[in-house]
Design a protein around this motif. Structure first.
Motif, mmCIF file in Angstrom:
data_model
loop_
_atom_site.group_PDB
_atom_site.id
_atom_site.type_symbol
_atom_site.label_atom_id
_atom_site.label_comp_id
_atom_site.label_asym_id
_atom_site.label_seq_id
_atom_site.Cartn_x
_atom_site.Cartn_y
_atom_site.Cartn_z
ATOM 1 N N ARG A 54 0.806 -1.225 0.000
ATOM 2 C CA ARG A 54 0.000 0.000 0.000
ATOM 3 C C ARG A 54 0.839 1.275 0.000
ATOM 4 O O ARG A 54 0.390 2.308 -0.483
ATOM 5 N N PHE A 55 2.041 1.229 0.557
ATOM 6 C CA PHE A 55 2.821 2.451 0.739
ATOM 7 C C PHE A 55 4.133 2.468 -0.040
ATOM 8 O O PHE A 55 4.940 3.362 0.149
ATOM 9 N N HIS A 56 4.361 1.490 -0.920
ATOM 10 C CA HIS A 56 5.575 1.503 -1.721
ATOM 11 C C HIS A 56 5.292 1.899 -3.163
ATOM 12 O O HIS A 56 5.935 1.418 -4.087
ATOM 13 N N GLY A 57 4.353 2.797 -3.338
ATOM 14 C CA GLY A 57 4.065 3.310 -4.667
ATOM 15 C C GLY A 57 2.988 2.519 -5.370
ATOM 16 O O GLY A 57 2.841 1.317 -5.173
ATOM 17 N N THR A 58 2.246 3.167 -6.231
ATOM 18 C CA THR A 58 1.193 2.521 -7.021
ATOM 19 C C THR A 58 1.288 3.002 -8.461
ATOM 20 O O THR A 58 1.837 4.074 -8.748
ATOM 21 N N THR A 59 0.751 2.201 -9.363
ATOM 22 C CA THR A 59 0.722 2.589 -10.771
ATOM 23 C C THR A 59 -0.446 3.540 -11.000
ATOM 24 O O THR A 59 -1.588 3.214 -10.706
ATOM 25 N N LYS A 60 -0.137 4.718 -11.502
ATOM 26 C CA LYS A 60 -1.178 5.727 -11.719
ATOM 27 C C LYS A 60 -1.328 6.021 -13.213
ATOM 28 O O LYS A 60 -0.341 6.049 -13.958
ATOM 29 N N THR A 61 -2.555 6.240 -13.655
ATOM 30 C CA THR A 61 -2.855 6.569 -15.044
ATOM 31 C C THR A 61 -3.143 8.055 -15.163
ATOM 32 O O THR A 61 -4.004 8.587 -14.455
ATOM 33 N N SER A 62 -2.391 8.757 -16.025
ATOM 34 C CA SER A 62 -2.590 10.193 -16.189
ATOM 35 C C SER A 62 -3.800 10.445 -17.071
ATOM 36 O O SER A 62 -4.386 9.531 -17.652
ATOM 37 N N PHE A 63 -4.165 11.719 -17.187
ATOM 38 C CA PHE A 63 -5.342 12.055 -17.998
ATOM 39 C C PHE A 63 -5.081 11.803 -19.481
ATOM 40 O O PHE A 63 -6.003 11.765 -20.279
ATOM 41 N N LEU A 64 -3.813 11.618 -19.874
ATOM 42 C CA LEU A 64 -3.489 11.293 -21.257
ATOM 43 C C LEU A 64 -3.486 9.791 -21.510
ATOM 44 O O LEU A 64 -3.287 9.333 -22.628
ATOM 45 N N GLY A 65 -3.686 9.007 -20.447
ATOM 46 C CA GLY A 65 -3.755 7.568 -20.605
ATOM 47 C C GLY A 65 -2.444 6.849 -20.330
ATOM 48 O O GLY A 65 -2.415 5.617 -20.294
ATOM 49 N N SER A 66 -1.344 7.586 -20.129
ATOM 50 C CA SER A 66 -0.064 6.933 -19.845
ATOM 51 C C SER A 66 0.007 6.557 -18.369
ATOM 52 O O SER A 66 -0.650 7.164 -17.529
ATOM 53 N N GLN A 67 0.832 5.538 -18.073
ATOM 54 C CA GLN A 67 0.987 5.086 -16.700
ATOM 55 C C GLN A 67 2.369 5.461 -16.177
ATOM 56 O O GLN A 67 3.348 5.479 -16.914
ATOM 57 N N ARG A 68 2.421 5.797 -14.894
ATOM 58 C CA ARG A 68 3.705 6.090 -14.256
ATOM 59 C C ARG A 68 3.716 5.452 -12.867
ATOM 60 O O ARG A 68 2.687 5.291 -12.233
ATOM 61 N N ARG A 69 4.902 5.108 -12.427
ATOM 62 C CA ARG A 69 5.074 4.432 -11.152
ATOM 63 C C ARG A 69 5.643 5.398 -10.120
ATOM 64 O O ARG A 69 6.650 6.052 -10.354
ATOM 65 N N ASN A 70 4.981 5.505 -8.974
ATOM 66 C CA ASN A 70 5.475 6.318 -7.875
ATOM 67 C C ASN A 70 6.251 5.398 -6.919
ATOM 68 O O ASN A 70 5.677 4.567 -6.236
ATOM 69 N N ASN A 71 7.578 5.521 -6.893
ATOM 70 C CA ASN A 71 8.422 4.593 -6.148
ATOM 71 C C ASN A 71 8.807 5.102 -4.764
ATOM 72 O O ASN A 71 9.750 4.605 -4.166
ATOM 73 N N VAL A 72 8.104 6.085 -4.245
ATOM 74 C CA VAL A 72 8.400 6.598 -2.913
ATOM 75 C C VAL A 72 8.016 5.556 -1.866
ATOM 76 O O VAL A 72 6.884 5.074 -1.844
ATOM 77 N N GLU A 73 8.961 5.203 -1.002
ATOM 78 C CA GLU A 73 8.695 4.244 0.061
ATOM 79 C C GLU A 73 8.316 5.014 1.319
ATOM 80 O O GLU A 73 9.174 5.458 2.077
ATOM 81 N N LYS A 74 7.023 5.167 1.539
ATOM 82 C CA LYS A 74 6.565 5.942 2.683
ATOM 83 C C LYS A 74 6.743 5.202 4.002
ATOM 84 O O LYS A 74 7.002 5.807 5.033
#
Length: 372
Positions: free
Chosen positions: A281-301
Motif C-alpha cells: 500500500r505504501f511503496h508506490g502505485t501505478t497511476k494513469t494520467s489524464f493522457l492515458g499513460s501510466q507512471r510508477r510512484n516509487n516513494v517508500e513511505k
C-alpha cells in the motif's frame, strides 16, 4: 518445571498452577516489589498531598508572585527526583515493570510531562545483561534452528559459541541497545559459502534481538501476581459496591499481550504480515494520467524490516538493519512531513487492514519514513 507453561500462547491457568506451588518465591517477589515501590509511594503521598494540605492555610497568607514561583520551582525539582527514583525502581524490578513504565510513557493524560520524560528513557535505556550470556543464547538458538535434535540446552564452550555464530555472521555481533525483554545487536550476514544465506542477503547488515535469560520465570511470576491482585480487588469491590468486576479481565488482557512478546516467532509472523500488507500500500502505485499513460510512484513511505526466518526462534529475532533518527530527536520540519504519513498509516491499519501496530512509541519513526 517451567515446561508446563506454554510459550506460544498465554495460559493463566498453567501459570497459576506452577506458581501456586511455590509460595516462598511469591513472598520474596512481593517483598522485593514492596521494598522498591513502597517508600517511593509514601514519599509521593507525603510530599505532594499531605504536606501541601497541612501547610496550605499558613502559606496562602501574604504570598506574592516570587513566593509562588519559588514554590513551583521546588515542586518541579522534587517531581524530577521522584520521577528518576521511579524509573530506577521499575528498572530494578525487571521486564514486567519496565513494560508498565513504557505503557505510561505514552499516556500524557495520566502522568505529567516530567514523569513522561523519565519513563520514555525506559524505551531504549534499560541496563544490558552480559554479552557472554547473550551470545550463549544466540548460539543455542542457531543450533536449534538448524537441527532441533542436536541442541538440548547444554552449556556450550566459548569456542563452540563463537564458531556457531561466525558460521552465520561475518563478525561477532555488537551491542547497540537494551530493552525490557531483550537487547539488540548489529552484525553482517556471512557470504553464501555454506548456503547459510541467499546471494541476495549475503553482506546484509542485520539487527539481532536476543531475549533476556530466565525471562519466562520472571515475567510469568509478575503476571501471576498482577492477575491475583485483580481477583482480590474484584472480590472487595463486589462486597462493598455494586460495580461490575473488571480488574481481573483488564489485567488478563495486559498479561496476554505482555506474555506473547516472549515469543519472537509470533513477533516475526506479525512483522512479516505488516511488511506484506503495508509495502503493497505504501511503496508506490501505478497511476494513469489524464493522457492515458501510466507512471510508477516509487516513494517508500513506510518501511517494515525484512525478517530472516531461518535464524529466528522463540528467543532470537533477526531482521534487516535500518539506519534512521528516532522521532523524539527529529527536527520539527521532519516531524511535520511525517504527520500526514502517520495519519494515513494508522487509518489504513484501522479501516483497511483491520489490524494495527500496538506499540507506537517515538522509537518507531525514522527520517522521512515510518519504521515498524
Amino acid at each position: 518445571d517451567l515446561s508446563i507453561i506454554p510459550r506460544n500462547y498465554y495460559d493463566p491457568n498453567a501459570i497459576a498452577s506452577y506458581w501456586e506451588q511455590r509460595p516462598i518465591s511469591i513472598m520474596k517477589r512481593i517483598l522485593s516489589v514492596a521494598y522498591e515501590l513502597g517508600p517511593l509511594a509514601g514519599e509521593y503521598v507525603i510530599r505532594f498531598h499531605f504536606t501541601p494540605w497541612l501547610f496550605s492555610n499558613s502559606l496562602n497568607a501574604g504570598e506574592n508572585d516570587a513566593t509562588t514561583e519559588s514554590k513551583q520551582s521546588k515542586q518541579e525539582e522534587l517531581e524530577v527526583k521522584l520521577s528518576q527514583k521511579l524509573r530506577d525502581s521499575l528498572t530494578k524490578l525487571g521486564p514486567t515493570f519496565v513494560k508498565v513504565g513504557q505503557q505510561l510513557s505514552i499516556r500524557p493524560d495520566l502522568v505529567s510531562p516530567i514523569v513522561l520524560y523519565e519513563l520514555q528513557r525506559l524505551c531504549d535505556a534499560v541496563p544490558p545483561f552480559e554479552d557472554e550470556i547473550a551470545m550463549q543464547v544466540l548460539a543455542e538458538e542457531l543450533i536449534l534452528a538448524a537441527d532441533e535434535d542436536t541442541m538440548k540446552h547444554t552449556t556450550l564452550s566459548e569456542k563452540k559459541v563463537n564458531d556457531t555464530i561466525l558460521q552465520v555472521f561475518k563478525e561477532m555481533p555488537k551491542l547497540v541497545a537494551s530493552a525490557s525483554l531483550g537487547q539488540v545487536y548489529k552484525a553482517t550476514l556471512r557470504t553464501n559459502n555454506e548456503d547459510s544465506t541467499t546471494t541476495e542477503d549475503a553482506g546484509q547488515q542485520v539487527a539481532i534481538k536476543v531475549q533476556r535469560p530466565d525471562i519466562l520465570s520472571t515475567v510469568s511470576l509478575d503476571l501471576f501476581l498482577l492477575v491475583s491482585y485483580g481477583k482480590l480487588v474484584d472480590k472487595i469491590c463486589s462486597i462493598l459496591t455494586n460495580q461490575v468486576p473488571y480488574h481481573e479481565t483488564f489485567l488478563n488482557g495486559f498479561a496476554n499481550g505482555a506474555f506473547m512478546e516472549l515469543n519472537y516467532i509470533n513477533e516475526a509472523e506479525n512483522q512479516n504480515y505488516f511488511r506484506n500488507e503495508l509495502h503493497s500500500r505504501f511503496h508506490g502505485t501505478t497511476k494513469t494520467s489524464f493522457l492515458g499513460s501510466q507512471r510508477r510512484n516509487n516513494v517508500e513511505k513506510v518501511i517494515v524490516p525484512k525478517v530472516y526466518d531461518q535464524f529466528t526462534s522463540q528467543r532470537v529475532l533477526v531482521s534487516e538493519w535500518i539506519d534512521g533518527i528516532p522521532l523524539a530527536r527529529a527536527p520539527p520540519e521532519q516531524i511535520r512531513q511525517l504527520i500526514p504519513i502517520g495519519v494515513e498509516l494508522f487509518l489504513c491499519q484501522l479501516l483497511d487492514i483491520g489490524r494495527f501496530h500496538a506499540d507506537p512509541h517515538p522509537g518507531v519513526f525514522i527520517r522521512h519514513t515510518i519504521r515498524y
